[in-house]
Scaffold this active site. Structure first.
Site, short mmCIF file in Angstrom:
data_model
loop_
_atom_site.label_atom_id
_atom_site.label_comp_id
_atom_site.label_asym_id
_atom_site.label_seq_id
_atom_site.Cartn_x
_atom_site.Cartn_y
_atom_site.Cartn_z
CG ASP A 10 40.15 43.91 47.97
OD1 ASP A 10 40.15 43.32 49.06
OD2 ASP A 10 40.94 43.57 46.93
CB SER A 34 29.70 59.39 59.14
OG SER A 34 29.40 59.22 58.14
N GLY A 78 41.60 38.81 46.76
CA GLY A 78 41.99 37.79 47.41
C GLY A 78 43.43 37.25 46.72
CD GLN A 94 47.91 39.24 53.70
OE1 GLN A 94 48.81 39.21 52.58
NE2 GLN A 94 46.68 39.37 52.97
CG ASN A 141 56.77 42.17 50.92
OD1 ASN A 141 57.38 41.89 52.26
ND2 ASN A 141 55.64 42.62 50.92
CB THR A 145 59.03 40.77 45.48
OG1 THR A 145 58.47 40.75 46.58
CG2 THR A 145 58.92 39.49 44.75
CG ASP A 198 48.18 38.70 44.74
OD1 ASP A 198 48.97 38.04 45.62
OD2 ASP A 198 47.31 39.34 45.01
#
Length: 315
Positions: A16, A40, A52, A172, A195, A223, A256
Site C-alpha cells: 500500500d 496533480s 494485503g 470486498q 462485516n 463484525t 485482518d
C-alpha cells in the site's frame, strides 16, 4: 500451545503506497470542468506499507504465536516484504514470484479531510490460482480471503476436500461473484466471516436472510467495527463486546487482525467465541497504529488486555 497451529492463509499479498496531499481535493475538482480532469496533487508525505489480506492476517497470527503460512503470488519487487516476513519468522514456502510482474499494489492519495483517491493494480495476484494448497505443507487450519476469484474458488474447494477446518472471508471481492458462486463457496466452509456491510451484500446476492445464511455454515461471524461482533452458531446469536481502543489512528487492517484471533482458536480447539474476543483485542491494538503491520504488542500485553476485558485467558 503444543499442538500444531500451522495455518494456510490464501488471500492477497500487497503493498500500500499512501501519499498525503496537504490540501482539499474539493478546491481543485471544479464541477464545470468535470468532463476533463487533469489534476496533480503534490504530496510531500509518502509511506509504503506492507498489506494485503493474507499479508496482514499472517503478520497478526505470528504476533499471537501461531505459525502462519501465507499463500500468494507476488512480483519481482517483493524483496523488502520478504525481508520483513523473515524478521517476523513467517514461513514463505507458499509464496511464489511471478516473473516480470509487480506485487499487487494500492496507490492512495488522501487529502486533509481524509478523502481518498485510490488505484489498485492486481499484478501477480491474478495468477494466485497457480498455487496449490499442498504447497503450504501440513496445516491444521486454513483461511480463504480476498484474492483472484478463480483462486478463491479453487482454494476453498481444496481446503474442503482436504477436510481442513477453514474460514471463508470473501471481503470486498463479494461483488465479483454471482449469488450461486458465493453459495458454492459458503457451503464448503465451516466458518464465514464478514462485516455488516458485506453480510448485507451476500444476503442481496443470494436472496437469503442473515438467519438462513447462518444456517448454511457452522459459524457465521459478522463484525461491526466499534460496536463489536455477532457470532451465530446453531441458531443462536451471541454478541461479543468490543475492546475500546486507546486511540483511533487507522482502521485499515483491523478486520485482518481480528481474523488472526479466530484462526488461533480454530487451530487450538478453543471456542470461536474466545477467538472473536481475542480478535477484538488485536483489532483494538491495531487501530491505534498507522499502517497494517506496524503494531508490535508482546504476547503478554495481548493476554493482559484479554484478561482485563473478558476474564480468564483461554489459550
Amino acid at each position: 500451545m503444543s499442538m500444531s497451529t500451522r495455518a494456510a492463509i490464501a488471500a492477497s499479498i500487497a503493498y500500500d503506497t499512501i501519499m498525503v496531499f496537504e490540501g482539499q481535493f474539493t478546491d481543485h475538482i471544479l464541477p464545470d470542468q468535470i468532463h476533463k480532469i487533469n489534476l496533480s496533487f503534490l504530496s510531500p508525505r509518502m509511506r509504503r506499507e506492507y498489506g494485503g489480506c493474507a499479508g496482514n492476517i499472517a503478520y497478526n497470527y505470528a504476533l499471537l504465536g501461531g505459525e502462519a503460512v501465507p499463500m500468494g503470488m507476488v512480483g519481482d519487487d517483493f524483496a523488502p516484504y520478504r525481508d520483513h516476513y523473515q524478521r517476523c519468522g513467517i514461513d514463505q514456502r507458499a509464496i511464489r514470484v511471478a516473473a516480470d510482474s509487480y506485487t499487487a499494489q494500492c496507490f492512495i492519495v488522501t487529502d486533509l479531510s481524509n478523502n481518498q483517491l485510490a488505484g489498485f493494480h492486481p499484478g501477480a495476484m491474478g495468477r494466485s490460482a497457480e498455487i496449490a494448497l499442498a504447497e503450504a505443507g501440513e496445516v491444521a487450519v486454513g483461511l480463504v480471503g480476498p484474492d483472484a476469484p478463480d483462486a478463491m474458488q479453487q482454494h476453498s474447494r481444496e481446503m474442503a476436500e482436504a477436510g481442513l477446518p477453514f474460514i471463508l472471508d470473501p471481503g470486498q471481492n463479494i461483488v465479483l461473484f454471482s449469488g450461486e458462486q458465493l453459495l458454492e463457496m459458503i457451503d464448503r466452509a465451516p466458518v464465514l466471516v464478514c462485516n455488516d456491510y458485506e453480510a448485507e451484500l451476500i444476503c442481496d446476492k443470494t436472496g437469503l436472510t442473515l438467519a438462513q445464511l447462518a444456517a448454511r455454515v457452522d459459524t457465521l461471524i459478522v463484525t461491526r467495527g466499534a460496536e463489536g461482533s455477532i457470532v451465530w452458531q446453531k441458531g443462536t446469536e451471541q454478541t461479543i463486546a468490543p475492546v475500546p481502543a486507546a486511540a483511533v489512528k487507522d482502521p485499515t487492517g483491523c478486520g485482518d487482525a481480528y481474523r488472526a484471533g479466530l484462526l488461533l482458536a480454530m487451530a487450538t480447539g478453543r471456542s470461536l467465541l474466545d477467538g472473536a474476543r481475542l480478535g477484538s483485542v488485536l483489532g483494538s491494538i491495531k487501530i491505534a497504529v498507522q499502517g497494517c503491520q506496524n503494531h508490535r504488542p508482546t504476547r503478554e500485553e495481548i493476554r493482559a488486555q484479554f484478561e482485563q476485558h473478558y476474564g480468564a485467558w483461554p489459550f
